[in-house]
Scaffold this active site. Structure first.
Site, PDB file in Angstrom:
ATOM      1  N   GLY A 285     -11.529  -2.284  -1.960  1.00  0.00           N
ATOM      2  CA  GLY A 285     -10.015  -2.593  -2.495  1.00  0.00           C
ATOM      3  C   GLY A 285      -9.643  -1.546  -3.593  1.00  0.00           C
ATOM      4  O   GLY A 285     -10.430  -0.773  -4.129  1.00  0.00           O
ATOM      5  N   LEU A 286      -8.444  -1.620  -3.747  1.00  0.00           N
ATOM      6  CA  LEU A 286      -7.839  -0.787  -4.991  1.00  0.00           C
ATOM      7  C   LEU A 286      -8.652  -0.821  -6.282  1.00  0.00           C
ATOM      8  O   LEU A 286      -9.064  -2.269  -6.501  1.00  0.00           O
ATOM      9  CB  LEU A 286      -6.438  -0.726  -5.102  1.00  0.00           C
ATOM     10  CG  LEU A 286      -5.541  -0.356  -3.778  1.00  0.00           C
ATOM     11  CD1 LEU A 286      -4.076  -0.791  -3.977  1.00  0.00           C
ATOM     12  CD2 LEU A 286      -5.498   1.186  -3.664  1.00  0.00           C
TER      13      LEU A 286
ATOM     14  N   GLY B  60      -9.901  -6.692  -8.118  1.00  0.00           N
ATOM     15  CA  GLY B  60     -10.761  -7.800  -8.551  1.00  0.00           C
ATOM     16  C   GLY B  60     -12.319  -7.685  -7.996  1.00  0.00           C
ATOM     17  O   GLY B  60     -12.738  -8.597  -7.849  1.00  0.00           O
TER      18      GLY B  60
ATOM     19  N   SER C  25     -14.490   2.600  -2.236  1.00  0.00           N
ATOM     20  CA  SER C  25     -14.837   3.162  -0.965  1.00  0.00           C
ATOM     21  C   SER C  25     -13.557   3.235  -0.235  1.00  0.00           C
ATOM     22  O   SER C  25     -13.381   2.558   0.895  1.00  0.00           O
ATOM     23  CB  SER C  25     -15.873   2.413  -0.153  1.00  0.00           C
ATOM     24  OG  SER C  25     -15.574   0.863  -0.310  1.00  0.00           O
TER      25      SER C  25
END
Length: 199
Positions: free
Chosen positions: A34-35, A39, A108
């Site tokens: 995720g960005l 989190g 990733s």
């Protein structure tokens, strides 16, 4: 440097199945993607703690931590980013072979790189967890101040700003971190592991 032709894979006398029986659970990699600011590290650490509390063998591989040591020689250009993920995949594979649940927290951003890692594992050993969170929320959180630097042009090729993030097409688990609490997210992941009889 080319790999020598004289290398031979050495098989252990203790199998992965032996380790599963000893540990009382199967092994796998939970791949958090995720960005920045979605989190990943926070949730991976929370899941790791929950597993540890119940006596399970697990370990977190965090993006920043790995770049402090194993991958300290890599930059953030396209080739090195790809190599960064490849190395992490190989390390995660060793952990899974040792019978542990490894939690990998890395942006990733590219599907091709994540598929490369997925293909290293047996069926159902690679569990992709997409932390779905609007970039506006991630940017407002900005726990490391990276978005501010990226907006100023101080960080080139920053994912979500000047470099793309390719969302997973079929992740095993989706966590909407702007709508779910840490506790709810941990419960969703552990419920999945129980359903798949990993725990």
């Amino acid at each position: 440097m080319k790999k020598g032709n004289h290398l031979t894979w050495h098989h252990s006398s203790v199998t992965k199945k032996n380790r599963h029986l000893l540990n009382g659970h199967k092994s796998c990699v939970l791949w958090f993607t995720g960005l920045s600011g979605s989190g990943k590290s926070t949730l991976a650490t929370a899941v790791d703690h929950a597993l540890f509390q119940t006596g399970l063998r697990s370990y977190v591989l965090d993006g920043d931590n790995i770049r402090h040591g194993l991958n300290s020689d890599l930059s953030f250009d396209a080739a090195d980013r790809k190599e960064n993920i490849r190395r992490i995949g190989e390390v995660a594979k060793l952990f899974v072979d040792s019978g542990q649940i490894v939690l990998s927290a890395f942006i990733s951003p590219f599907r091709e790189d994540r598929k490369l890692v997925r293909d290293m594992f047996e069926a159902e050993e690679f569990i992709e967890i997409f932390l779905k969170c609007p970039i506006q929320v991630c940017e407002n959180r900005d726990p490391k101040g990276l978005y501010k630097k990226a907006r100023k042009g101080e960080i080139p090729e920053f994912t979500g700003i000047s470099s793309p993030y390719e969302m997973p097409s079929r992740p095993e688990i989706v966590i909407e971190t702007d709508n779910m609490t840490i506790e709810e997210s941990v419960e969703k992941i552990t419920a999945y592991l129980k359903d798949k009889k990993i725990l």
